[in-house]
Design a protein around this motif. Structure first.
Motif, short mmCIF file in Angstrom:
data_model
loop_
_atom_site.label_atom_id
_atom_site.label_comp_id
_atom_site.label_asym_id
_atom_site.label_seq_id
_atom_site.Cartn_x
_atom_site.Cartn_y
_atom_site.Cartn_z
N LEU A 139 0.83 -1.20 0.00
CA LEU A 139 0.00 0.00 0.00
C LEU A 139 0.86 1.26 0.00
N SER A 140 2.10 1.13 0.48
CA SER A 140 3.02 2.26 0.47
C SER A 140 3.36 2.68 -0.96
N PHE A 141 3.16 1.78 -1.91
CA PHE A 141 3.36 2.06 -3.32
C PHE A 141 2.21 2.89 -3.88
N LEU A 142 1.02 2.70 -3.33
CA LEU A 142 -0.16 3.41 -3.81
C LEU A 142 -0.34 4.77 -3.17
N SER A 143 0.22 4.94 -1.96
CA SER A 143 -0.13 6.07 -1.11
C SER A 143 0.90 7.19 -1.10
N LYS A 144 0.41 8.43 -1.16
CA LYS A 144 1.25 9.58 -0.87
C LYS A 144 1.47 9.63 0.65
N PRO A 145 2.51 10.30 1.09
CA PRO A 145 2.60 10.58 2.53
C PRO A 145 1.37 11.39 2.96
N GLY A 146 0.71 10.95 4.00
CA GLY A 146 -0.50 11.61 4.45
C GLY A 146 -1.77 11.10 3.81
N ALA A 147 -1.68 10.10 2.95
CA ALA A 147 -2.87 9.57 2.28
C ALA A 147 -3.83 8.93 3.28
N PHE A 148 -5.11 9.06 3.00
CA PHE A 148 -6.13 8.38 3.79
C PHE A 148 -6.35 6.99 3.22
N VAL A 149 -6.51 6.00 4.11
CA VAL A 149 -6.81 4.63 3.71
C VAL A 149 -8.09 4.20 4.42
N ILE A 150 -9.07 3.78 3.63
CA ILE A 150 -10.36 3.36 4.17
C ILE A 150 -10.49 1.86 3.94
N TRP A 151 -10.81 1.12 5.01
CA TRP A 151 -10.80 -0.34 4.93
C TRP A 151 -11.96 -0.93 5.74
N THR A 152 -12.24 -2.21 5.49
CA THR A 152 -13.27 -2.93 6.24
C THR A 152 -12.74 -4.31 6.63
N ARG A 153 -13.30 -4.84 7.69
CA ARG A 153 -12.98 -6.22 8.10
C ARG A 153 -14.11 -6.76 8.95
N GLY A 154 -14.63 -7.91 8.57
CA GLY A 154 -15.71 -8.55 9.32
C GLY A 154 -15.18 -9.32 10.52
N ASP A 155 -15.97 -9.36 11.60
CA ASP A 155 -15.68 -10.19 12.77
C ASP A 155 -16.65 -11.37 12.76
N SER A 156 -16.20 -12.52 13.23
CA SER A 156 -17.07 -13.70 13.25
C SER A 156 -16.60 -14.70 14.29
N ASN A 157 -17.53 -15.54 14.72
CA ASN A 157 -17.24 -16.62 15.68
C ASN A 157 -16.57 -16.10 16.94
N GLY A 158 -16.96 -14.90 17.36
CA GLY A 158 -16.41 -14.33 18.57
C GLY A 158 -15.01 -13.78 18.43
N ILE A 159 -14.46 -13.77 17.21
CA ILE A 159 -13.10 -13.29 16.98
C ILE A 159 -13.17 -11.89 16.38
N THR A 160 -12.52 -10.93 17.03
CA THR A 160 -12.51 -9.55 16.53
C THR A 160 -11.32 -9.35 15.59
N TYR A 161 -11.50 -9.84 14.39
CA TYR A 161 -10.45 -9.71 13.38
C TYR A 161 -10.10 -8.25 13.11
N SER A 162 -11.10 -7.37 13.23
CA SER A 162 -10.86 -5.96 12.95
C SER A 162 -9.87 -5.35 13.94
N ASP A 163 -9.88 -5.80 15.20
CA ASP A 163 -8.92 -5.29 16.18
C ASP A 163 -7.50 -5.65 15.78
N ASN A 164 -7.33 -6.85 15.25
CA ASN A 164 -6.00 -7.27 14.80
C ASN A 164 -5.53 -6.41 13.64
N VAL A 165 -6.43 -6.12 12.71
CA VAL A 165 -6.08 -5.26 11.58
C VAL A 165 -5.66 -3.88 12.08
N ARG A 166 -6.38 -3.35 13.05
CA ARG A 166 -6.05 -2.03 13.59
C ARG A 166 -4.64 -2.00 14.17
N LYS A 167 -4.28 -3.04 14.88
CA LYS A 167 -2.95 -3.11 15.48
C LYS A 167 -1.86 -3.19 14.41
N ILE A 168 -2.09 -4.03 13.40
CA ILE A 168 -1.10 -4.18 12.35
C ILE A 168 -0.94 -2.90 11.54
#
Length: 218
Positions: A139-168
């Motif tokens: 994504l660093s190839f696509l983005s200018k410094p300061g670029a906004f990145v908008i993303w989605t991630r579903g959670d399921s089976n009691g696992i908050t996958y989105s929290d992991n994405v936020r950390k990474i």
């Protein structure tokens, strides 16, 4: 169960979590447009579907004419529907819809680096965390410094996958600006800002491997 991604996108007509997700995504796109400097706002959308997130926002946004965008989607029926919407909005001279593989760096050359990267419906269709890191590196190839990145991630089976994405993302130079869960509580939408440097060339020509299938989309 939808048999292809064209049918999957029709679920937006009936699925509350997708409708709520779209509403938040469009809110974040509008925010990013408003926060961008005066002049041209460059945008790319990865695995763009029919482009309803960006195009639906531009329909009533005061900076629509400032946008120069490239949307990349492999499903030709979705591209056709998106192109029809672009024509109806009178934005054909500034928005191009590429019918091609969104995983390949070559499909972005000439349109990057950008001010806004839309990468929605992608993270949940990667095989594992290693593949997510690979995409974020590129994504660093696509983005200018300061670029906004908008993303989605579903959670399921009691696992908050989105929290992991936020950390990474935070650990990879993408500072969190905002994050919301849908009212259904199982779909996260994030808005981050890239604080690193643009890469003149991608680390790999294949930016990521998309492994999702419509009947099991996350």
């Amino acid at each position: 169960m939808p048999k292809d991604w064209y049918e999957w996108h029709d679920l937006y007509d009936t699925e509350p979590k997708l409708q709520q997700r779209l509403e938040i995504v469009q809110e974040y796109i509008a925010y990013s447009l408003n926060a961008s400097p005066s002049g041209t706002i460059r945008v790319v959308s990865v695995c763009a579907g029919d482009g309803r997130d960006l195009l639906g926002t531009l329909k009533n946004h005061s900076r629509a004419k400032d946008v120069s965008a490239r949307l990349v989607e492999i499903n030709s029926n979705l591209v056709e529907r998106g192109r029809a919407t672009i024509e109806s909005l009178g934005l054909a001279k500034q928005i191009e819809f590429i019918n091609g593989d969104a995983t390949l760096a070559t499909n972005y050359v000439g349109a990057i680096p950008v001010d806004i990267v839309i990468v929605c419906g992608v993270f949940g269709n990667l095989a594992d965390e290693a593949e997510l890191n690979r995409l974020l590196d590129n994504l660093s190839f696509l983005s200018k410094p300061g670029a906004f990145v908008i993303w989605t991630r579903g959670d399921s089976n009691g696992i908050t996958y989105s929290d992991n994405v936020r950390k990474i993302l935070s650990a990879s130079g993408f500072e969190e600006v905002n994050f919301k869960l849908t009212a259904t509580g199982d779909m996260g939408v994030g808005l981050n800002r890239y604080r690193g440097e643009n890469l003149a060339a991608p680390k790999e020509q294949q930016l990521f491997v998309f492994s999702g299938i419509p009947s099991k989309a996350r």
